[in-house]
Write a protein that holds these residues in place. Structure first.
Motif, short mmCIF file in Angstrom:
data_model
loop_
_atom_site.label_atom_id
_atom_site.label_comp_id
_atom_site.label_asym_id
_atom_site.label_seq_id
_atom_site.Cartn_x
_atom_site.Cartn_y
_atom_site.Cartn_z
N ASN A 13 0.82 -1.22 0.00
CA ASN A 13 0.00 0.00 0.00
C ASN A 13 0.85 1.26 0.00
O ASN A 13 0.40 2.32 -0.45
CB ASN A 13 -0.93 0.01 1.21
N SER A 14 2.06 1.17 0.52
CA SER A 14 2.96 2.32 0.47
C SER A 14 3.48 2.58 -0.93
O SER A 14 3.91 3.69 -1.24
CB SER A 14 4.14 2.10 1.43
N LYS A 15 3.43 1.57 -1.79
CA LYS A 15 3.88 1.73 -3.16
C LYS A 15 2.72 1.92 -4.13
O LYS A 15 2.81 2.69 -5.07
CB LYS A 15 4.70 0.50 -3.58
N VAL A 16 1.65 1.19 -3.92
CA VAL A 16 0.47 1.28 -4.78
C VAL A 16 -0.72 1.56 -3.89
O VAL A 16 -1.03 0.78 -2.99
CB VAL A 16 0.25 -0.02 -5.58
N MET A 17 -1.42 2.65 -4.16
CA MET A 17 -2.56 3.03 -3.33
C MET A 17 -3.74 2.16 -3.69
O MET A 17 -4.29 2.24 -4.79
CB MET A 17 -2.91 4.52 -3.57
N ASN A 18 -4.13 1.28 -2.77
CA ASN A 18 -5.26 0.39 -2.99
C ASN A 18 -6.53 0.99 -2.39
O ASN A 18 -6.48 1.75 -1.42
CB ASN A 18 -5.00 -0.98 -2.37
N ILE A 19 -7.64 0.60 -2.97
CA ILE A 19 -8.93 1.10 -2.50
C ILE A 19 -9.31 0.44 -1.17
O ILE A 19 -9.82 1.08 -0.27
CB ILE A 19 -10.02 0.86 -3.56
N VAL A 20 -9.04 -0.85 -1.05
CA VAL A 20 -9.43 -1.62 0.13
C VAL A 20 -8.18 -1.92 0.96
O VAL A 20 -7.15 -2.31 0.41
CB VAL A 20 -10.12 -2.94 -0.29
N SER A 21 -8.27 -1.72 2.25
CA SER A 21 -7.19 -2.05 3.17
C SER A 21 -7.80 -2.66 4.43
O SER A 21 -8.92 -2.33 4.82
CB SER A 21 -6.37 -0.80 3.53
N TYR A 22 -7.03 -3.56 5.06
CA TYR A 22 -7.50 -4.28 6.24
C TYR A 22 -6.52 -4.06 7.39
O TYR A 22 -5.32 -3.93 7.17
CB TYR A 22 -7.64 -5.78 5.97
N PHE A 74 -4.80 -5.47 11.07
CA PHE A 74 -4.31 -6.77 11.51
C PHE A 74 -5.39 -7.57 12.22
O PHE A 74 -5.51 -8.78 12.04
CB PHE A 74 -3.10 -6.58 12.43
N LEU A 75 -6.21 -6.89 13.02
CA LEU A 75 -7.29 -7.58 13.73
C LEU A 75 -8.32 -8.14 12.77
O LEU A 75 -8.85 -9.24 12.97
CB LEU A 75 -7.94 -6.62 14.73
N GLU A 76 -8.62 -7.41 11.71
CA GLU A 76 -9.58 -7.92 10.72
C GLU A 76 -9.04 -9.14 9.99
O GLU A 76 -9.78 -10.09 9.72
CB GLU A 76 -9.92 -6.80 9.73
N ILE A 77 -7.75 -9.14 9.67
CA ILE A 77 -7.15 -10.29 8.98
C ILE A 77 -7.15 -11.52 9.89
O ILE A 77 -7.47 -12.64 9.45
CB ILE A 77 -5.74 -9.95 8.51
N VAL A 78 -6.81 -11.34 11.16
CA VAL A 78 -6.86 -12.45 12.11
C VAL A 78 -8.29 -12.99 12.24
O VAL A 78 -8.51 -14.20 12.31
CB VAL A 78 -6.32 -12.00 13.48
N CYS A 79 -9.25 -12.09 12.24
CA CYS A 79 -10.65 -12.49 12.35
C CYS A 79 -11.08 -13.31 11.14
O CYS A 79 -11.77 -14.32 11.27
CB CYS A 79 -11.51 -11.24 12.48
N LEU A 123 -11.11 -16.81 1.81
CA LEU A 123 -9.87 -16.05 1.86
C LEU A 123 -9.58 -15.35 0.54
O LEU A 123 -9.18 -14.18 0.52
CB LEU A 123 -8.71 -16.98 2.24
N ALA A 124 -9.77 -16.06 -0.57
CA ALA A 124 -9.46 -15.48 -1.87
C ALA A 124 -10.37 -14.30 -2.18
O ALA A 124 -9.92 -13.24 -2.65
CB ALA A 124 -9.57 -16.55 -2.96
N MET A 125 -11.68 -14.46 -1.95
CA MET A 125 -12.62 -13.37 -2.25
C MET A 125 -12.46 -12.19 -1.29
O MET A 125 -12.79 -11.06 -1.64
CB MET A 125 -14.05 -13.89 -2.21
N THR A 126 -11.96 -12.45 -0.09
CA THR A 126 -11.78 -11.37 0.87
C THR A 126 -10.56 -10.52 0.56
O THR A 126 -10.60 -9.28 0.63
CB THR A 126 -11.68 -11.93 2.29
N PHE A 127 -9.45 -11.17 0.19
CA PHE A 127 -8.19 -10.44 0.01
C PHE A 127 -7.93 -10.03 -1.43
O PHE A 127 -6.98 -9.29 -1.68
CB PHE A 127 -7.03 -11.28 0.53
N TRP A 128 -8.72 -10.50 -2.36
CA TRP A 128 -8.52 -10.07 -3.74
C TRP A 128 -8.77 -8.57 -3.92
O TRP A 128 -8.01 -7.90 -4.62
CB TRP A 128 -9.38 -10.89 -4.69
N PRO A 129 -9.84 -7.97 -3.34
CA PRO A 129 -10.01 -6.52 -3.49
C PRO A 129 -8.85 -5.71 -2.92
O PRO A 129 -8.64 -4.57 -3.35
CB PRO A 129 -11.31 -6.24 -2.72
#
Length: 303
Positions: free
Chosen positions: A186-195, A197-202, A241-247
């Protein structure tokens, strides 16, 4: 009396002048003894309240802000971690249902997690999965060798500690590595969706729920049935996992995005296949029967 008559005459003169010249403006200076009269107009609260709402100066907003500041606690206190377990039964069941029924085009984090990410569900799901794998593995080993005279069943309690190390390491270290990678990208490419650490663990914690009934069904001593079950569980949890982290990576370079999703699915596959192969399909060493010596048997000693 003369002063009163002069004052009345001046007021009459002003009124006459105003009537004669409608366009003129009359300035009336009140004396110190005269009390100011309230001019009719809009109520005080009508325009002021609208301005406060537009500027965000409402008292309720200030109260909520102060309340939110009071609720924050240092990270070394128990109250800080208590907020991560502030979730009701309905929310946990709803998130479990969402992990079992992934819907294409629907973001799992946005639908179920973002409003109130928790650690209660992931912690107990991982704990239940640890005991389900360990107990089911021991029962499977017992059923496979049931009826063999050369086999002596001994429960393997070490499987509990091994399963706990594998499951909790996967549920915490993999999200930590993924969160660090997403922050770096995200520091190199500005993404629309970001998560967070707590959300990823969840997400990882709830995606493992499908393996609890799967581990119980792995007791069936048929390898074909076990591999069908693991493929079904892998397809459901892997798609979550794939559908959650693809965006979160689709705005990145195409190769990097595909490699990220491929790595996520590959690690999930290694967890599934590894647990099945180690706890259920691993060859067990049969315990040799203890040799007994007959009472009337004589042992010849070398002289």
């Amino acid at each position: 009396m003369a002063a009163v008559d002069d004052l009345q005459f001046e007021e009459f003169g002003d009124a006459a002048t105003s009537a004669a010249n409608p366009g003129t403006t009359t300035i009336h200076i009140e004396g110190p003894s005269e009390s100011p009269t309230h001019q009719p107009g809009l109520p005080r609260g009508s325009g002021g309240e609208e301005d406060d709402e537009l500027l965000g100066n409402d008292d309720s907003d200030k109260t909520e802000l102060l309340a939110g500041q009071k609720k924050s606690s240092p990270f070394w206190t128990f109250e800080y971690y208590q907020t991560f377990f502030d979730v009701d039964t309905y929310q946990v069941f709803d998130r479990i249902k969402g992990s079992l029924l992934p819907i294409p085009g629907k973001n799992f984090v946005r639908l179920y997690i973002r409003s109130n990410p928790d650690l209660y569900g992931p912690f107990w799901i991982c704990a239940t999965l640890v005991f389900a794998i360990a107990i089911s593995g021991n029962l499977s080993n017992f059923l496979i060798h049931l009826g063999e005279k050369t086999y002596h069943y001994v429960p393997e309690f070490r499987k509990v500690s091994i399963a706990a190390t594998i499951i909790y390491a996967y549920a915490w270290l993999v999200p930590l590595a993924l969160w660090g990678f997403l922050m770096w990208r995200n520091s190199k490419v500005m993404n629309i969706v970001s998560y967070s650490f707590l959300e990823i663990v969840c997400v990882y914690g709830y995606s493992l729920f499908i393996y609890i009934p799967t581990a119980v069904l792995w007791i069936i001593p048929q390898k074909a049935v076990r591999w069908i079950l693991v493929m079904i569980a892998l397809g459901i949890s892997g798609s979550v996992l794939a559908m959650t982290f693809w965006p979160a990576v689709r705005e990145d370079n195409r190769r990097i995005a595909l490699a990220t999703i491929g790595t996520i699915v590959l690690l999930h596959t290694l967890l599934s296949v590894g647990c099945l192969a180690y706890f259920f399909d691993a060859p067990e060493m049969d315990h040799l029967p203890t040799t007994t010596v007959a009472p009337n048997q004589t042992v010849a000693t070398a002289k």
